[in-house]
Motif scaffolding. Structure first.
Motif, PDB file in Angstrom:
ATOM      1  N   UNK A 215       0.817  -1.216   0.000  1.00 12.64           N
ATOM      2  CA  UNK A 215       0.000   0.000   0.000  1.00 12.64           C
ATOM      3  C   UNK A 215       0.853   1.270   0.000  1.00 12.64           C
ATOM      4  N   UNK A 216       2.081   1.159   0.521  1.00 11.95           N
ATOM      5  CA  UNK A 216       2.998   2.298   0.500  1.00 11.95           C
ATOM      6  C   UNK A 216       2.869   3.236   1.691  1.00 11.95           C
ATOM      7  N   UNK A 217       1.826   3.080   2.501  1.00 10.09           N
ATOM      8  CA  UNK A 217       1.631   4.025   3.618  1.00 10.09           C
ATOM      9  C   UNK A 217       1.525   3.365   4.982  1.00 10.09           C
ATOM     10  N   UNK A 218       1.409   2.038   5.047  1.00  9.15           N
ATOM     11  CA  UNK A 218       1.290   1.383   6.361  1.00  9.15           C
ATOM     12  C   UNK A 218       2.685   1.356   7.011  1.00  9.15           C
ATOM     13  N   UNK A 219       2.753   1.123   8.323  1.00  8.61           N
ATOM     14  CA  UNK A 219       4.068   1.144   9.003  1.00  8.61           C
ATOM     15  C   UNK A 219       5.085   0.192   8.363  1.00  8.61           C
ATOM     16  N   UNK A 220       4.640  -0.994   7.933  1.00  9.20           N
ATOM     17  CA  UNK A 220       5.586  -1.945   7.330  1.00  9.20           C
ATOM     18  C   UNK A 220       6.122  -1.423   6.007  1.00  9.20           C
ATOM     19  N   UNK A 221       5.205  -0.884   5.161  1.00  2.52           N
ATOM     20  CA  UNK A 221       5.660  -0.337   3.877  1.00  2.52           C
ATOM     21  C   UNK A 221       6.626   0.824   4.097  1.00  2.52           C
ATOM     22  N   UNK A 222       6.258   1.708   5.026  1.00  2.00           N
ATOM     23  CA  UNK A 222       7.081   2.900   5.259  1.00  2.00           C
ATOM     24  C   UNK A 222       8.461   2.515   5.802  1.00  2.00           C
TER      25      UNK A 222
ATOM     26  N   UNK B 137       3.229  -5.892   4.239  1.00  2.00           N
ATOM     27  CA  UNK B 137       2.099  -4.945   4.165  1.00  2.00           C
ATOM     28  C   UNK B 137       0.791  -5.627   4.594  1.00  2.00           C
ATOM     29  N   UNK B 138       0.239  -5.171   5.716  1.00  2.00           N
ATOM     30  CA  UNK B 138      -0.964  -5.836   6.232  1.00  2.00           C
ATOM     31  C   UNK B 138      -2.219  -5.514   5.417  1.00  2.00           C
ATOM     32  N   UNK B 139      -2.446  -4.261   4.998  1.00  2.00           N
ATOM     33  CA  UNK B 139      -3.603  -4.027   4.129  1.00  2.00           C
ATOM     34  C   UNK B 139      -3.539  -4.898   2.861  1.00  2.00           C
ATOM     35  N   UNK B 140      -2.341  -5.104   2.334  1.00  2.69           N
ATOM     36  CA  UNK B 140      -2.174  -5.968   1.155  1.00  2.69           C
ATOM     37  C   UNK B 140      -2.564  -7.407   1.470  1.00  2.69           C
TER      38      UNK B 140
ATOM     39  N   UNK C 189       7.678 -13.751   0.280  1.00  2.00           N
ATOM     40  CA  UNK C 189       8.111 -12.981  -0.893  1.00  2.00           C
ATOM     41  C   UNK C 189       9.630 -12.741  -0.843  1.00  2.00           C
ATOM     42  N   UNK C 190      10.371 -13.686  -0.282  1.00  2.00           N
ATOM     43  CA  UNK C 190      11.831 -13.540  -0.220  1.00  2.00           C
ATOM     44  C   UNK C 190      12.265 -12.261   0.481  1.00  2.00           C
ATOM     45  N   UNK C 191      11.413 -11.756   1.398  1.00  2.00           N
ATOM     46  CA  UNK C 191      11.689 -10.491   2.108  1.00  2.00           C
ATOM     47  C   UNK C 191      11.987  -9.359   1.123  1.00  2.00           C
ATOM     48  N   UNK C 192      11.430  -9.459  -0.087  1.00  2.00           N
ATOM     49  CA  UNK C 192      11.720  -8.462  -1.126  1.00  2.00           C
ATOM     50  C   UNK C 192      10.792  -7.261  -1.016  1.00  2.00           C
ATOM     51  N   UNK C 193      11.319  -6.113  -1.353  1.00  2.00           N
ATOM     52  CA  UNK C 193      10.487  -4.970  -1.706  1.00  2.00           C
ATOM     53  C   UNK C 193      10.465  -4.974  -3.235  1.00  2.00           C
ATOM     54  N   UNK C 194       9.358  -5.418  -3.846  1.00  2.00           N
ATOM     55  CA  UNK C 194       9.366  -5.637  -5.302  1.00  2.00           C
ATOM     56  C   UNK C 194       9.839  -4.420  -6.096  1.00  2.00           C
ATOM     57  N   UNK C 195       9.435  -3.224  -5.665  1.00  2.00           N
ATOM     58  CA  UNK C 195       9.813  -2.014  -6.405  1.00  2.00           C
ATOM     59  C   UNK C 195      11.325  -1.823  -6.414  1.00  2.00           C
ATOM     60  N   UNK C 196      11.970  -2.256  -5.358  1.00  2.00           N
ATOM     61  CA  UNK C 196      13.426  -2.096  -5.244  1.00  2.00           C
ATOM     62  C   UNK C 196      14.151  -3.290  -5.877  1.00  2.00           C
ATOM     63  N   UNK C 197      13.694  -4.499  -5.550  1.00  2.00           N
ATOM     64  CA  UNK C 197      14.479  -5.681  -5.901  1.00  2.00           C
ATOM     65  C   UNK C 197      14.247  -6.181  -7.326  1.00  2.00           C
TER      66      UNK C 197
END
Ligand SMILES: [Zn+2]
Ligand SMILES: [Zn+2]
Length: 376
Positions: A101-108, A115-118, A321-329
């Motif tokens: 979601x980009x805004x929850x504590x985990x995403x931030x 991401x829990x909303x995800x 998800x391999x502890x990945x941040x998809x946008x970065x990895x």
């Protein structure tokens, strides 16, 4: 505006094999509404079959029904909803099964995979903004992991895609959405394997083979692969395993400890069974790290000798998800593929049309495939 297209719909999990006869997935016409705010209509170019799709079909993991499975795919942006700025029609994208979601504590805090909303949206069978966009007449059809890629089109949140370079073959691009992150990402991020380390990989399916490519990329010196199927071990050797061990009729652990002179630095469980986890747990030396990435049937009982965990000072980790941040990895992994250092195309064993998807399920259930690319 809505669009009609063909998709593989699951209504009844748990049908008997062979799936080519029982047809758990039916190719049917479904309707999708125009993309809402922050959503994208993607024309699917390639979708690959993952073992967790099989767990949807067998019913081992329960999902709201009816549902269109498929969570590892690439495609071309057809239309964007209001407010979408990250892509425009014609862009190539890989779909990502964990929306961030980009805004929850985990995403931030950089933990987009948590991401829990995800996660909650995925569990509901809907999209990140809530609800489904797929239907047949008055009946809602659920999205699998916010995607539903075994279809000609998918409407997804813009938080469920990562752009791909246009010169990347789209069948290879699909692999980055699950197999590459969950396999190689687990080794590179969750495990953080370093040059010279030794690694055991238990399970040589798609995710295990991807983990093997990740271990090579990380510079692991010894890579021992364990599996029950001789042909999978042959493949593991072909793509870079230094040693292979057949599990059964004798346990694999003894040979693994012999080959590694008392245990490897890391072990990755990718087979999704408690038995495989126990082999992985035994395969690391004192102080070693065990990472579990396979999805074990949630009903399977399990016990761990906690005293041995303490005295052996082992670390046990789960990897999502391999502890990945998809946008970065994903862009990094794509660049490594394009420079020839990360030959993920080796994971593709078959190409087939959407109409043959039940045959693909049989092949996966029989361990006769690594990654099968399905084209609508
Ligand atoms: Zn998957
Ligand atoms: Zn989030």
């Amino acid at each position: 505006m809505s669009l009609e297209f063909r998709a593989a719909v699951l209504r009844q999990p748990g049908l008997a094999q062979p799936y080519a006869n029982s047809h758990p997935l039916h190719i049917e016409e479904v309707t999708v509404s125009a993309p809402h705010k922050g959503e994208i209509l993607v024309r699917i170019a390639a979708a690959s079959l993952c073992r967790s799709d099989l767990s949807v079909v067998t019913g081992v993991r329960a999902w709201p029904l009816p549902i269109i499975p498929g969570h590892e795919a690439s495609g071309i942006v057809e239309e964007v909803g209001p407010g979408v700025t990250s892509v425009t029609p014609g862009d190539h994208v890989v779909l990502v099964f964990q929306p961030a979601c980009g805004v929850c504590p985990d995403c931030v805090s950089g933990q987009a995979h948590l991401c829990d909303p995800g996660l909650q949206a995925n569990r509901s069978g809907g999209l990140l903004a809530g609800g489904t966009r797929l239907r047949q007449g008055d009946v809602d059809i659920h999205h699998h992991m916010g995607l539903s890629a075994f279809a000609e089109y998918a409407v997804v949140s813009e938080h469920s895609i990562v752009p791909l370079p246009r010169d990347l073959p789209l069948d290879v691009g699909a692999l980055f959405g699950c197999a590459v992150m969950c396999g190689a990402g687990t080794v590179l991020n969750t495990g953080n394997v370093r040059p010279g380390d030794s690694v055991t990989i238990v399970g040589a399916g798609g995710v295990g083979s991807s983990a093997l490519l990740g271990a090579r990329l990380a510079g692991a010196e010894q890579i021992i692969v364990v599996d029950k199927e001789p042909q999978r071990l042959e493949f593991a050797k072909k793509i870079g395993a230094t040693d292979v061990v057949l599990e059964g009729p004798d346990p694999a652990l003894g040979p693994v400890l012999d080959l590694s002179h008392g245990g490897t630095d890391f072990a990755f469980e990718t087979a999704g069974t408690v038995e495989a986890f126990e082999t992985a747990y035994g395969a690391v030396h004192r102080g070693g790290t065990v990472v579990s990435v396979g999805l074990v049937n949630p009903e399977t009982p399990f016990s761990l000798d906690v005293a041995s965990l303490v005295t052996s000072a082992k670390t046990v980790k789960g990897s999502y998800v391999g502890s990945c941040n998809p946008t970065v990895h994903i862009p990094k992994y794509v660049a490594l593929y394009q420079s020839g250092k990360f030959p993920v195309e080796q994971l593709i064993s078959h190409h087939l049309p959407l109409d043959d998807i039940n045959t693909a399920l049989d092949r996966m259930a029989n361990n006769d495939a690594v990654r099968q690319i399905i084209t609508p």
